[in-house]
Design an enzyme around this catalytic site. Structure first.
Site, short mmCIF file in Angstrom:
data_model
loop_
_atom_site.label_atom_id
_atom_site.label_comp_id
_atom_site.label_asym_id
_atom_site.label_seq_id
_atom_site.Cartn_x
_atom_site.Cartn_y
_atom_site.Cartn_z
N ASP A 173 0.82 -1.21 0.00
CA ASP A 173 0.00 0.00 0.00
C ASP A 173 0.86 1.26 0.00
O ASP A 173 0.32 2.38 0.00
CB ASP A 173 -0.93 0.02 1.23
N ASP A 335 -10.63 -5.73 12.63
CA ASP A 335 -10.53 -7.12 13.08
C ASP A 335 -11.66 -7.47 14.05
O ASP A 335 -12.33 -8.50 13.89
CB ASP A 335 -9.16 -7.38 13.72
#
Length: 756
Positions: A173, A335
């Site tokens: 990224d 998460d």
């Protein structure tokens, strides 16, 4: 245990706890309960190997401590609020009561979650089975160093699994099309990074992948890769999380055995000390902060079917992820959000408590606070966006388990209130309790003793007593603002990567310290104010003494937190791993036995026998055998096949004496690789054995003595005093420098005037 069984028992406990008693009767109840708890605690720590006795003693401790906590809170509601004082006093008293209620709720939530921690074992899997699922390994990266990524990629490609069913992807990224299209230096750096990582992936033998932009940060990076790959199982590793060779061997079987399992999570084992351990110079015997979560909490949540995906170190089923639309992105704790969504959709989860990856803690206090701010903000977003108490599809145990995780972060508000209240009482004369101090102690002291005994019984292996106070005191000073802001305005916050692999060339005082100087000054002023009240009004002896004791308790941990803010020197970006295994070194065509003391992929520290009087060689080779051969495959032939050799350059030699006669040579070496195969062998030797990490954890996870925590807290507070001395000395230097500079300026002005 079914709800209809334990709910009436809990209601009966609350009813009994609410019975009014005279002070003398309360004293008898308190002494009896504390005596029973001390006996149960003593029995508990002496029967750690007896599973039945362990569960019985733990449940008994929790019930008695719960009774004392409920009794204390009921008494606080009924008799301790100063309703006849000023509006400000009442507001402060209610604020304190609310903070205490959060603490009690957190206690009950933690006790419930950790009632019966589940210990799973790996499901066997045949690596020769042609029907094994295909596995895609995702390693997201943003700004991590290429050398750090190389180690993780080499370990990932070295995992035991059929080569034709394993693919490793580096998800970059930091080199997206949007970043490379930027004008100027930033765009050039992004293009150079992309080229560097593409070459790295080619050398290692894995796949490079990037995307158009950086939308949704890490979660968006993983989702973009999901759309372009087709592996049946997905493994996610953070850039600094190095897996052991048996990671897939121990985890894939659980998903094969049950098709409704969405993921298997493993613990995040760290090899470096966090800023608290490093800056307070704690011994290696003290468990790491994260071990309480990974050793106890996740096992407890697993028992209730409330699995928690931790962002890394997990094997996930693609089908489950695709059903919910990939990793969720409504909050910055993707998460936890993804975990709740999977469980409420009916998917099962598993937590396998085997350390099979090693990573890095944040090295500096600034990085630590930065990471905790993100987690606290994300959990508060989750409280508003998808509160586990109200989302459909969860059972009661799962709701309590997930909400307890959120409440842990909100407790920072309570910690701030506990610090402020004695200051208000001593400096501002605020009345916080309507009851006399003796009555307060009759209810508060047994409650706190019970809480301490339960905490030591539940978490004694993974957290020393009072160490949490230091962590919470420091963290709360920086988290409370983010928590309040997010609760009031739960907008989407940006995901910012936590710095890892930092270096510090010298000891320094953290720039985070000034707010602690203010708190310490106020706490000292409160002590002076307390002494003044005692000298002018002796009738306030009991209430003022109580507030001063409370303030002094807070001051100890504020000083300890200040001790953490002495950033210690750190020259290595990745710490050496203790090895202590035998090997051989080759100098001038002669082999010498040695012990590998510690090692990384860059070099090692070797201990040579004392009969070598001097070492003149500047280079040599280290020969070692891989240490993670399965017992069932262990043989002389297998060992010889796994012998490896790597060349090195000697960087340091020093003598080590043990007594008057025994001596050794300690030799520091830096490796020189001839090819990538040698580097893979070293990475596999250092990081490939899960047995090494298990032994490391077992050495630290010993039940702590209560005095260990007391001594450590006092020692940490003394370092806070040393911090203040350093700051004062630094201030003197600044003032002296400013005076000299002022004199020089004045002298130059006089000279210029004389010339004119």
């Amino acid at each position: 245990m079914p709800f209809f069984i334990w709910a009436p028992g809990a209601a009966l406990l609350v009813y009994i706890a609410g019975v009014d008693l005279y002070p003398a009767e309360q004293l008898i109840v308190a002494v009896l309960c504390v005596s029973l708890m001390v006996g149960a605690w003593w029995r508990y720590i002496r029967t750690l190997d007896n599973h039945y006795m362990l569960r019985t003693a733990r449940l008994f401790l929790m019930v008695i401590a719960g009774f004392l906590a409920i009794r204390y809170i009921i008494w606080r509601f009924e008799y301790s609020i100063p309703w006849y004082e000023s509006t400000f006093d009442i507001a402060c008293a209610l604020m304190l009561l609310f903070a205490e209620c959060i603490a009690v709720a957190l206690y009950f939530g933690g006790a419930f979650v950790n009632l019966h921690p589940l210990r799973r074992h790996p499901d066997p899997v045949d690596m020769k089975d042609p029907n094994l699922p295909t596995v895609d390994v995702f390693i997201p990266t943003y700004n991590e160093d290429a050398d750090l990524l190389r180690t993780t990629l080499l370990a990932a490609t070295d995992m035991i699994y059929p080569r034709d069913k394993l693919r490793v992807y580096l998800l970059d990224d930091g080199g997206t099309e949007a970043k490379c299209a930027q004008r100027g230096k930033k765009g050039e750096q992004a293009c150079l990074r992309r080229k560097e990582l593409q070459d790295l992936c080619f050398e290692v033998g894995c796949f490079y992948m990037t995307r158009k932009d950086n939308r949704d940060a890490k979660a968006g990076n993983i989702n973009a890769a999901l759309a372009r790959t087709d592996g049946e199982l997905i493994v996610i590793f953070d850039a600094d999380h190095i897996p052991t060779s048996d990671f897939l061997k121990n985890t894939v079987g659980t998903l094969i055995a049950d098709e409704r399992k969405a993921f298997v999570q493993t613990p995040h084992f760290v090899i470096n000390q966090d800023p608290f351990e490093k800056n307070l110079q704690a011994s290696r015997e003290m468990p790491n902060e994260a071990e309480m979560f990974y050793t106890m909490n996740l096992r407890g949540m697993d028992n209730w079917g409330a699995g928690f995906f931790c962002g890394s170190g997990a094997v996930m089923r693609r089908k489950a992820l695709e059903e919910i639309g990939g990793i969720l992105t409504d909050t910055i704790v993707e998460d936890a959000e993804t975990s709740i969504e999977l469980v409420r959709r009916g998917w099962k989860t598993a937590y396998l408590h085997l350390p099979m990856l090693c990573g890095l803690n944040p090295e500096s206090t600034e990085a630590y606070v930065h990471q905790r701010r993100r987690w606290a903000t994300g959990m508060c977003q989750l409280l508003w966006e998808k509160n586990p108490l109200f989302v459909p599809g969860l059972n009661i145990a799962q709701r309590i388990s997930y909400f307890n995780c959120i409440l842990f972060w909100i407790f920072s508000l309570s910690r701030i209130v506990f610090i402020i209240c004695p200051l208000l009482a001593l400096i501002g004369g605020v009345t916080l309790f309507a009851a006399p101090p003796v009555e307060i102690l009759l209810y508060m002291v047994p409650y706190l003793i019970g809480l301490g005994l339960v905490v030591n019984a539940l978490y004694g292996r993974v957290r020393w007593l009072f160490v949490s106070e230091i962590y919470e005191t420091l963290s709360s000073m920086f988290l409370f603002k983010n928590i309040i802001k997010t609760i009031l305005f739960p907008k989407h916050e940006p995901f910012i990567v936590t710095p890892k692999g930092e270096r510090m060339e010298y000891d320094k005082l953290s720039y985070l310290a000034p707010r602690f100087y203010l708190v310490i000054a106020l706490q000292f002023l409160a002590i002076v104010a307390g002494y003044y009240q005692l000298s002018t009004d002796p009738t306030t002896l009991n209430s003022v003494t109580f507030s001063m004791g409370w303030n002094l308790y807070n001051m100890i941990f504020t000083l300890a937190a200040l001790g953490v803010l002495i950033e210690r020197r750190q020259v290595r970006s990745r710490p050496r791993v203790p090895i202590h295994e035998m090997a051989k070194v080759k100098f001038n065509n002669k082999f010498v036995p040695c012990e590998i003391v510690d090692m990384t992929e860059d070099g090692a520290l070797l201990r040579l026998p004392g009969w070598i009087e001097r070492l003149d060689a500047k280079e040599g080779a280290l020969e070692f055998a891989q240490n993670h051969i399965p017992k069932e495959e262990l043989s002389l032939t297998r060992v010889l096949e796994n012998l490896n050799r790597v060349g090195f350059q000697v960087t340091s030699v020093r003598e080590q004496k043990k007594g008057e006669e025994e001596r050794n040579l300690l030799v520091g070496v830096r490796f020189r690789y001839e090819d990538e195969i040698q580097r893979v062998a070293v990475v596999s030797f250092v990081y490939g054995s899960s047995e090494r990490w298990k032994r490391w954890l077992m050495q630290r996870n010993k039940h702590s003595r209560i005095m260990q925590g007391v001594v450590f807290a006092v020692r940490a507070a003394s370092m806070g005093v040393f911090h203040i001395a350093m700051a004062f000395k630094g201030l003197q230097h600044v003032l002296l420098a400013s005076r000299l500079l002022s004199r020089r300026r004045n002298a130059s002005r006089v000279t210029e005037g004389e010339k004119a």
